[in-house]
Design an enzyme around this catalytic site. Structure first.
Site, short mmCIF file in Angstrom:
data_model
loop_
_atom_site.label_atom_id
_atom_site.label_comp_id
_atom_site.label_asym_id
_atom_site.label_seq_id
_atom_site.Cartn_x
_atom_site.Cartn_y
_atom_site.Cartn_z
N GLU A 199 -11.32 9.59 -2.68
CA GLU A 199 -12.10 9.70 -1.40
C GLU A 199 -13.09 11.10 -1.80
O GLU A 199 -13.23 11.55 -2.62
CB GLU A 199 -11.26 10.11 -0.13
CG GLU A 199 -10.36 11.44 -0.37
CD GLU A 199 -9.17 11.46 0.51
OE1 GLU A 199 -9.02 12.67 1.37
OE2 GLU A 199 -8.56 10.60 0.70
N ASP A 227 -6.04 10.51 -3.06
CA ASP A 227 -6.70 11.47 -2.35
C ASP A 227 -8.11 11.84 -2.97
O ASP A 227 -8.87 11.06 -3.09
CB ASP A 227 -5.89 12.77 -2.12
CG ASP A 227 -4.73 12.67 -1.19
OD1 ASP A 227 -4.84 11.79 -0.31
OD2 ASP A 227 -3.68 13.62 -1.35
N TYR A 275 0.88 -1.14 -0.07
CA TYR A 275 0.11 -0.12 0.04
C TYR A 275 0.90 1.18 -0.19
O TYR A 275 2.01 1.27 0.52
CB TYR A 275 -0.94 -0.03 1.25
CG TYR A 275 -1.69 1.22 1.25
CD1 TYR A 275 -2.95 1.43 0.53
CD2 TYR A 275 -1.55 2.28 2.24
CE1 TYR A 275 -3.51 2.36 0.53
CE2 TYR A 275 -2.31 3.49 2.16
CZ TYR A 275 -3.46 3.47 1.63
OH TYR A 275 -4.16 4.55 1.49
N GLU A 303 -13.70 4.57 5.66
CA GLU A 303 -12.65 5.12 6.75
C GLU A 303 -13.24 5.63 7.97
O GLU A 303 -14.33 5.96 8.09
CB GLU A 303 -12.13 6.51 6.03
CG GLU A 303 -11.10 7.12 6.76
CD GLU A 303 -9.95 6.50 7.09
OE1 GLU A 303 -10.01 5.21 7.71
OE2 GLU A 303 -8.81 6.99 6.58
N ASN A 338 -8.64 0.00 7.41
CA ASN A 338 -7.52 0.59 7.57
C ASN A 338 -7.17 0.72 9.00
O ASN A 338 -7.78 1.23 10.01
CB ASN A 338 -7.73 2.20 7.16
CG ASN A 338 -6.65 3.04 7.55
OD1 ASN A 338 -5.44 2.58 7.53
ND2 ASN A 338 -6.92 4.28 7.27
N HIS A 389 -7.24 4.59 -4.68
CA HIS A 389 -8.66 5.04 -4.10
C HIS A 389 -8.88 6.49 -4.30
O HIS A 389 -7.87 7.23 -4.07
CB HIS A 389 -8.86 4.33 -2.86
CG HIS A 389 -7.87 4.76 -1.85
ND1 HIS A 389 -7.93 6.06 -1.00
CD2 HIS A 389 -6.85 3.94 -1.21
CE1 HIS A 389 -6.90 5.98 -0.26
NE2 HIS A 389 -6.16 4.76 -0.27
N ASP A 395 -2.80 5.78 -2.59
CA ASP A 395 -3.84 6.75 -2.36
C ASP A 395 -3.91 7.95 -3.32
O ASP A 395 -2.77 8.76 -3.27
CB ASP A 395 -3.49 7.03 -0.73
CG ASP A 395 -4.12 8.28 -0.31
OD1 ASP A 395 -5.04 8.68 -0.74
OD2 ASP A 395 -4.14 8.41 0.96
N ARG A 399 -13.24 5.80 -1.36
CA ARG A 399 -13.05 5.80 -0.11
C ARG A 399 -14.14 6.82 0.32
O ARG A 399 -14.15 7.60 -0.41
CB ARG A 399 -11.58 5.90 0.42
CG ARG A 399 -11.50 6.66 1.92
CD ARG A 399 -10.31 7.12 2.14
NE ARG A 399 -10.09 8.47 3.12
CZ ARG A 399 -8.99 8.68 3.64
NH1 ARG A 399 -7.90 8.32 3.32
NH2 ARG A 399 -9.09 9.65 4.36
N ASP A 423 -0.86 15.87 5.87
CA ASP A 423 -1.42 15.31 4.99
C ASP A 423 -2.82 15.97 4.56
O ASP A 423 -3.94 15.73 5.08
CB ASP A 423 -1.74 13.97 5.33
CG ASP A 423 -2.61 13.21 4.49
OD1 ASP A 423 -2.67 13.37 3.14
OD2 ASP A 423 -3.26 12.16 4.85
#
Length: 299
Positions: free
Chosen positions: A118, A91, A48, A191, A213, A116, A89, A161, A62
């Site tokens: 989100e 975002d 990942y 999440e 997660n 993914h 990821d 996500r 982040d």
């Protein structure tokens, strides 16, 4: 030697087969290409690539400050060093739906197995912090539809996500998960679930693979792989764990060096030179040039 021998399309095909088997797949987070090789060496199922880790690697929080080029470049560096599938990821997709489409194709070209997207607003926040905001349903679904429409390899995984659990509660997360699947998402990443029962509620709501997660110091309890398998999870990630372990060890090493002026007392906690050379396949490079590997390393 050099890079992985398995082409990206074959990694994706094999990953889809394993995902369809129903077994739970373990994806520790790699913080660099070398750690990805170690994950493979230790027998895990995949790698990942966390947006939080990519941000931290640049010394940034982040909150959506990384660019598509930075993420794609680092993703390519990591995935090409392992035979394992790698999920990254992405975002919020780096912009509007057309940007999401470009993101998918850039990450396909970088050799990733999946990504993914989100449903947070920009600037986004870490998924386990308070104060998150999510976009409206229409925007969330547009992102996923754009991602699905843009992909060229049907085995490239488009995962949605949703962060809505922490904003509007579990029923909203169940509802959004269903609609994201209807929009074409191949898998769902719910999440910041608060309990195994909440994971089970998402499992009961949708019939696609689910990701759990297990990030430390967050909203979710750190469940075991077996516990998560028992409630129907298909992938489990530990996104920042290796970075946290490495940085903790580095800090202790610097403290020791500052206090004593030597690291002799920590040699047994270091990766030995011989182990490093084996991990990077130093000997394999002698196939091209025998002057490269012409030594032995004492233990």
């Amino acid at each position: 030697m050099l890079y992985a021998q398995t082409p990206a399309h074959e990694k994706r095909r094999r990953f889809r087969e394993r995902l369809a088997s129903g077994e739970i797949l373990r994806f520790p987070g790699a913080f660099n290409p070398l750690s990805a090789r170690l994950i493979e060496r230790k027998g895990f199922d995949g790698v990942y690539i966390s947006g939080a880790v990519l941000s931290a690697d640049l010394g940034l929080p982040d909150i959506g400050l990384t660019t598509l080029s930075e993420v794609a470049g680092r993703g390519k560096q990591i995935t090409r060093m392992t035979e394992l599938p790698a999920i990254i990821d992405a975002d919020t997709g780096f912009g509007e739906p057309m940007n999401v489409a470009r993101t998918v194709q850039e990450l396909e070209d970088a050799g990733l197995t999946g990504l993914h997207i989100e449903d947070q607003v920009n600037p986004k926040r870490c998924g386990h912090l308070d104060g998150k905001q999510v976009v409206d349903e229409t925007t969330a679904l547009q992102r996923i539809r754009a991602a699905v429409d843009a992909r060229r390899d049907e085995n490239f995984l488009i995962m949605a996500r949703t962060d809505i659990r922490a904003v509007d509660g579990l029923p909203a997360a169940v509802d959004r998960a269903k609609k994201l699947v209807d929009a074409g998402a191949d898998a769902i990443f719910p999440e910041a679930m608060a309990s195994l029962e909440e994971f089970a509620a998402i499992r009961a709501a949708v019939d696609v693979p689910l990701l759990a997660n297990m990030t430390e110091f967050g909203k979710s309890e750190l469940f075991t792989v077996e516990q998560l398998a028992n409630v129907g999870m298909n992938i489990v990630i530990w996104p920042v764990s290796l970075l946290r372990l490495a940085m903790g060890a580095a800090e202790r090493g610097l403290d020791e060096l500052d206090a004593t002026g030597t690291l002799n007392g920590l040699l047994d906690r270091m990766q030995h030179r011989a182990d490093l050379y084996e991990l990077i396949d130093y000997e394999g490079y002698s196939h091209f040039d025998t002057s490269i590997f012409n030594f032995t390393v004492a233990r």
